[in-house]
Scaffold this motif. Sequence first.
Motif, PDB file in Angstrom:
ATOM      1  N   ILE A 170      10.753  -2.504  -9.847  1.00 28.04           N
ATOM      2  CA  ILE A 170       9.409  -1.940  -9.696  1.00 28.04           C
ATOM      3  C   ILE A 170       8.537  -2.413 -10.851  1.00 28.04           C
ATOM      4  N   ALA A 171       7.479  -3.143 -10.521  1.00 29.33           N
ATOM      5  CA  ALA A 171       6.544  -3.623 -11.541  1.00 29.33           C
ATOM      6  C   ALA A 171       5.453  -2.594 -11.811  1.00 29.33           C
ATOM      7  N   SER A 172       5.022  -1.875 -10.773  1.00 29.50           N
ATOM      8  CA  SER A 172       4.008  -0.831 -10.932  1.00 29.50           C
ATOM      9  C   SER A 172       4.076   0.105  -9.740  1.00 29.50           C
ATOM     10  N   GLY A 173       3.547   1.315  -9.938  1.00 27.55           N
ATOM     11  CA  GLY A 173       3.531   2.289  -8.860  1.00 27.55           C
ATOM     12  C   GLY A 173       4.742   3.205  -8.854  1.00 27.55           C
ATOM     13  N   LEU A 174       4.805   4.074  -7.843  1.00 28.54           N
ATOM     14  CA  LEU A 174       5.885   5.030  -7.684  1.00 28.54           C
ATOM     15  C   LEU A 174       6.592   4.799  -6.349  1.00 28.54           C
ATOM     16  N   ILE A 175       7.915   4.820  -6.387  1.00 27.38           N
ATOM     17  CA  ILE A 175       8.732   4.650  -5.189  1.00 27.38           C
ATOM     18  C   ILE A 175       9.503   5.938  -4.940  1.00 27.38           C
TER      19      ILE A 175
ATOM     20  N   SER B 184      16.011   6.351   2.512  1.00 24.43           N
ATOM     21  CA  SER B 184      14.816   5.577   2.822  1.00 24.43           C
ATOM     22  C   SER B 184      14.050   5.364   1.525  1.00 24.43           C
ATOM     23  N   TRP B 185      13.626   4.133   1.298  1.00 24.58           N
ATOM     24  CA  TRP B 185      12.860   3.774   0.102  1.00 24.58           C
ATOM     25  C   TRP B 185      11.427   3.499   0.540  1.00 24.58           C
ATOM     26  N   GLN B 186      10.476   4.295   0.052  1.00 26.18           N
ATOM     27  CA  GLN B 186       9.084   4.149   0.443  1.00 26.18           C
ATOM     28  C   GLN B 186       8.173   4.198  -0.781  1.00 26.18           C
ATOM     29  N   THR B 187       7.013   3.594  -0.652  1.00 23.87           N
ATOM     30  CA  THR B 187       6.045   3.643  -1.744  1.00 23.87           C
ATOM     31  C   THR B 187       5.317   4.984  -1.710  1.00 23.87           C
ATOM     32  N   ALA B 188       5.330   5.700  -2.818  1.00 26.76           N
ATOM     33  CA  ALA B 188       4.591   6.955  -2.918  1.00 26.76           C
ATOM     34  C   ALA B 188       3.146   6.695  -3.318  1.00 26.76           C
ATOM     35  N   THR B 189       2.908   5.557  -3.962  1.00 24.11           N
ATOM     36  CA  THR B 189       1.563   5.097  -4.315  1.00 24.11           C
ATOM     37  C   THR B 189       1.519   3.600  -4.032  1.00 24.11           C
ATOM     38  N   ALA B 190       0.364   3.007  -4.154  1.00 25.49           N
ATOM     39  CA  ALA B 190       0.300   1.550  -4.092  1.00 25.49           C
ATOM     40  C   ALA B 190       1.231   1.000  -5.173  1.00 25.49           C
TER      41      ALA B 190
ATOM     42  N   GLU C  80      14.163  16.490   9.514  1.00 22.98           N
ATOM     43  CA  GLU C  80      13.514  16.931   8.286  1.00 22.98           C
ATOM     44  C   GLU C  80      13.641  15.859   7.202  1.00 22.98           C
ATOM     45  N   GLU C  81      12.529  15.625   6.494  1.00 20.03           N
ATOM     46  CA  GLU C  81      12.535  14.677   5.387  1.00 20.03           C
ATOM     47  C   GLU C  81      12.667  15.422   4.069  1.00 20.03           C
ATOM     48  N   HIS C  82      13.536  14.910   3.192  1.00 21.82           N
ATOM     49  CA  HIS C  82      13.720  15.508   1.874  1.00 21.82           C
ATOM     50  C   HIS C  82      13.542  14.425   0.819  1.00 21.82           C
ATOM     51  N   LEU C  83      12.555  14.614  -0.056  1.00 27.68           N
ATOM     52  CA  LEU C  83      12.320  13.674  -1.142  1.00 27.68           C
ATOM     53  C   LEU C  83      13.278  14.015  -2.282  1.00 27.68           C
ATOM     54  N   LEU C  84      14.112  13.058  -2.658  1.00 24.09           N
ATOM     55  CA  LEU C  84      15.175  13.312  -3.630  1.00 24.09           C
ATOM     56  C   LEU C  84      14.837  12.836  -5.037  1.00 24.09           C
ATOM     57  N   GLN C  85      14.060  11.764  -5.131  1.00 22.64           N
ATOM     58  CA  GLN C  85      13.831  11.164  -6.439  1.00 22.64           C
ATOM     59  C   GLN C  85      12.590  10.297  -6.394  1.00 22.64           C
ATOM     60  N   VAL C  86      11.907  10.199  -7.520  1.00 21.46           N
ATOM     61  CA  VAL C  86      10.759   9.303  -7.654  1.00 21.46           C
ATOM     62  C   VAL C  86      11.095   8.270  -8.719  1.00 21.46           C
TER      63      VAL C  86
ATOM     64  N   PRO D 186       0.841  -1.207   0.000  1.00 24.18           N
ATOM     65  CA  PRO D 186       0.000   0.000   0.000  1.00 24.18           C
ATOM     66  C   PRO D 186       0.873   1.253   0.000  1.00 24.18           C
ATOM     67  N   GLN D 187       0.245   2.398  -0.193  1.00 20.91           N
ATOM     68  CA  GLN D 187       0.956   3.678  -0.186  1.00 20.91           C
ATOM     69  C   GLN D 187       1.623   3.927   1.159  1.00 20.91           C
ATOM     70  N   ASP D 188       2.785   4.596   1.097  1.00 23.23           N
ATOM     71  CA  ASP D 188       3.542   4.996   2.288  1.00 23.23           C
ATOM     72  C   ASP D 188       4.064   3.813   3.096  1.00 23.23           C
ATOM     73  N   THR D 189       4.420   2.732   2.406  1.00 21.26           N
ATOM     74  CA  THR D 189       5.078   1.594   3.050  1.00 21.26           C
ATOM     75  C   THR D 189       6.589   1.746   2.934  1.00 21.26           C
ATOM     76  N   GLU D 190       7.289   1.572   4.015  1.00 21.18           N
ATOM     77  CA  GLU D 190       8.753   1.666   3.974  1.00 21.18           C
ATOM     78  C   GLU D 190       9.320   0.332   3.510  1.00 21.18           C
ATOM     79  N   LEU D 191      10.040   0.367   2.398  1.00 19.23           N
ATOM     80  CA  LEU D 191      10.642  -0.835   1.835  1.00 19.23           C
ATOM     81  C   LEU D 191      12.026  -1.087   2.417  1.00 19.23           C
ATOM     82  N   VAL D 192      12.815  -0.029   2.495  1.00 16.40           N
ATOM     83  CA  VAL D 192      14.158  -0.096   3.080  1.00 16.40           C
ATOM     84  C   VAL D 192      14.329   1.155   3.932  1.00 16.40           C
TER      85      VAL D 192
END
Length: 256
Positions: free
Chosen positions: A38-43, A77-83, A53-59, A20-26
């Motif tokens: 990545i098969a589908s979605g945005l990481i 940190s690697w997290q799901t931005a979407t499902a 402070e959190e800084h998003l560097l790349q999608v 699901p969205q906002d799951t921490e992978l690593v």
Amino acid sequence: MLDPDSVNAFSAHSARTLYPQDTELVAQGESCDRVGVIASGLIKLQTLTESGEEHLLQVLRSGQLVSVARNAPSRFSWQTATASEICWMPQKAWESFLTERPQHFQSYMKTTLYQLEQMQLFLINMRGRNTLQRVALWLVEELLNGAEIEAALHVQLSRRDLASLLDMTVETLCRSLRQLQDGGAIRLPKPDRVEIADFTKLRQMAGCSESGAGDIHALPPRGRGQSRGADGWRNAEADNDARRPASRGKPPRRSK
């Protein structure tokens, strides 16, 4: 592209997992004993500072890698931005897969280097632009790099994530979107949908040159019907070759 035997070899050693969205992978600072495609979605690749402070560097998108050096802590940190759906392969099986044929390793290196280049070019694009220009340029990039180039864009990132990616507050992001709408470049019928009213004006408000010179695209375009699923990482070189400068006027449509 790899031959069918290589595709089958990868599939035989990987397992798909849906998150699901906002799951921490690593987690930042932790190691990872597997490699993901990545098969589908945005990481989202982000970092947490000592001050919290959190800084998003790349999608990252379909076909790209979730990978940390073996026995080394992740700097991000690697997290799901979407499902999202990830194809995971154990580190040892991945290393065996890479050594089976030279094409495997070559494709892996090209994809890894491309992801690094993607982040670098994104920073170059955004450098020196004000908040309004950064939002406009992001919209231009997203339009030119979709599977289908249309006059509307479904924004999958949350406002919070998009604001972090573009280095601004959510309030500034919303204000910039309204300015683009008031300027006649876009329409905002829904919070997650942007319609392009005047693509030329949008490019001008992004600070793009008339000739397209210096407009560097951080994401590769995809052809009509082209899949970017679990084996899409192998097509990074072809995607690189297919880059094109930003077009003027209305968003161009691919010929049938």
